[in-house]
Design a protein around this motif. Structure first.
Motif, PDB file in Angstrom:
ATOM      1  N   UNK A   1       0.791  -1.230   0.000  1.00  0.00           N
ATOM      2  CA  UNK A   1       0.000   0.000   0.000  1.00  0.00           C
ATOM      3  C   UNK A   1       0.825   1.282   0.000  1.00  0.00           C
ATOM      4  N   UNK A   2       2.060   1.213   0.519  1.00  0.00           N
ATOM      5  CA  UNK A   2       2.866   2.420   0.708  1.00  0.00           C
ATOM      6  C   UNK A   2       4.299   2.153   0.254  1.00  0.00           C
ATOM      7  N   UNK A   3       4.933   3.157  -0.346  1.00  0.00           N
ATOM      8  CA  UNK A   3       6.315   2.985  -0.800  1.00  0.00           C
ATOM      9  C   UNK A   3       7.321   3.541   0.207  1.00  0.00           C
ATOM     10  N   UNK A   4       6.904   4.501   0.990  1.00  0.00           N
ATOM     11  CA  UNK A   4       7.836   5.121   1.948  1.00  0.00           C
ATOM     12  C   UNK A   4       7.649   4.482   3.323  1.00  0.00           C
ATOM     13  N   UNK A   5       8.640   3.697   3.738  1.00  0.00           N
ATOM     14  CA  UNK A   5       8.529   2.911   4.970  1.00  0.00           C
ATOM     15  C   UNK A   5       9.822   3.024   5.759  1.00  0.00           C
TER      16      UNK A   5
ATOM     17  N   UNK B   1      11.737  12.800   9.160  1.00  0.00           N
ATOM     18  CA  UNK B   1      12.011  14.231   9.236  1.00  0.00           C
ATOM     19  C   UNK B   1      13.406  14.559   8.701  1.00  0.00           C
ATOM     20  N   UNK B   2      14.380  13.715   9.013  1.00  0.00           N
ATOM     21  CA  UNK B   2      15.748  13.956   8.552  1.00  0.00           C
ATOM     22  C   UNK B   2      15.851  13.916   7.032  1.00  0.00           C
ATOM     23  N   UNK B   3      14.948  13.174   6.415  1.00  0.00           N
ATOM     24  CA  UNK B   3      14.977  13.072   4.951  1.00  0.00           C
ATOM     25  C   UNK B   3      14.638  14.400   4.281  1.00  0.00           C
TER      26      UNK B   3
END
Length: 332
Positions: free
Chosen positions: A28-32, A77-79
């Motif tokens: 469902x999600x790509x950012x994990x 957040x660091x991203x």
């Protein structure tokens, strides 16, 4: 789905359960982000092999679920590209297909909400009475609520404003976070939708007992931080876990001293108090649509839980008095 979403998964020695959990999230999600709390299995290697960002917590500090979730959020957040919403999920849970889209859509349409959650259910409910108890705990009425479990979708900016979870809270950290969220004026809502499927895998009385100890610790710690929250739960524990047993011991003492009538009345009154509480609990569970036979069993464990709850509450107060670190209480 125009808003951005990321998922933070936390785990410790979850093994195959984590593998299934990550697969359900990737669908469902790509950012994990996966946050690992000192696992000794192949959890970290497996997550990295899937291309998932991994955060390994420093083992020199006490592990807590709150600390893990905060670390996952900080990695996002660091991203430098903070998503609009963050879904938190435990590594022993599967994300139900369609939940992410539904949760995001609801938060997009309701600026007054800081958190949405859904229904969690047990994967193997009938494996043990302990799994069945968990399954019943998870399924609560939909609509506006005061607090929810750690599987939740949160508005990222609101999370940032609150400073995340309190990493010192080792149990019921989700309740504590929700209390602070509501104080900002943002609401919490449970949608009438399946969100996650949990694998408690509890088959032994000792596991249930430790879980109840952990709950008691949460009652006391969150109650210390926010006096109104868990007030009813704490009162029940003091009454049925401590006061009535002390009265019963006093009655037995009178019996041994020869005061048969007075001692007998006290012991009988205590037993009647427990019996009445059990009957009321059974009736409440049946009204909540639990089958009568299961209600009888669940009520018994709910009655017994006051004793390990008391141990957990006293453990918290002792730790606070001694100014000790709040270490997690694992039940599996």
């Amino acid at each position: 789905m125009s808003a951005s979403i990321a998922v933070v998964v936390i785990g410790r020695n979850e093994g195959e359960r984590l593998k299934r959990s990550l697969a359900s999230v990737q669908a469902q999600v790509t950012r994990i982000v996966y946050v690992d709390s000192g696992s000794r299995d192949d959890s970290v290697a497996h997550a990295r092999n899937l291309g998932i960002e991994v955060v390994e917590l420093d083992t020199s500090e006490p592990f807590t679920a709150a600390r893990g979730r905060n670390a996952g959020f900080m990695a996002l957040q660091r991203a430098g590209d903070l998503p609009d919403f963050v879904q938190f999920i435990d590594g022993d849970c599967l994300l139900v297909p369609g939940w992410i889209a539904a949760g995001v859509a609801h938060l997009e349409s309701r600026s007054d909400l800081g958190i949405v959650t859904g229904w969690r259910s047990e994967i193997d409910r009938d494996r043990s009475v302990y799994n069945a108890i968990c399954d019943f705990e998870w399924h609560r009425p939909a609509g506006p609520i005061e607090a929810c479990g750690g599987d939740m979708m949160v508005r990222a900016r609101a999370f940032l404003t609150l400073g995340g979870f309190n990493s010192q809270v080792i149990a019921a950290e989700d309740d504590e976070f929700c209390v602070r969220m509501r104080k900002t004026g943002l609401g919490i809502e449970r949608l009438p939708l399946a969100m996650t499927r949990h694998d408690a895998a509890m088959t032994r009385l000792s596991e249930w007992w430790r879980r109840a100890v952990r709950s008691g610790h949460g009652f006391a710690q969150v109650g210390h931080l926010h006096s109104v929250h868990f007030r009813a739960e704490r009162r029940r524990v003091w009454l049925y876990g401590l006061l009535l047993p002390l009265l019963a011991l006093g009655g037995l003492g009178l019996l041994l001293a020869g005061s048969v009538q007075a001692g007998g009345l006290i012991v009988a009154a205590v037993l009647a108090g427990y019996g009445l509480s059990w009957v009321r609990t059974v009736q409440g569970l049946i009204r909540a649509r639990l089958p009568p036979r299961e209600a009888l069993h669940h009520a018994l464990y709910l009655s017994l839980s006051k004793f390990p709850n008391l141990i957990g509450m006293l453990t918290y107060h002792f730790r606070r008095w001694q100014q000790r670190d709040m270490h997690i209480i694992e039940y599996k």
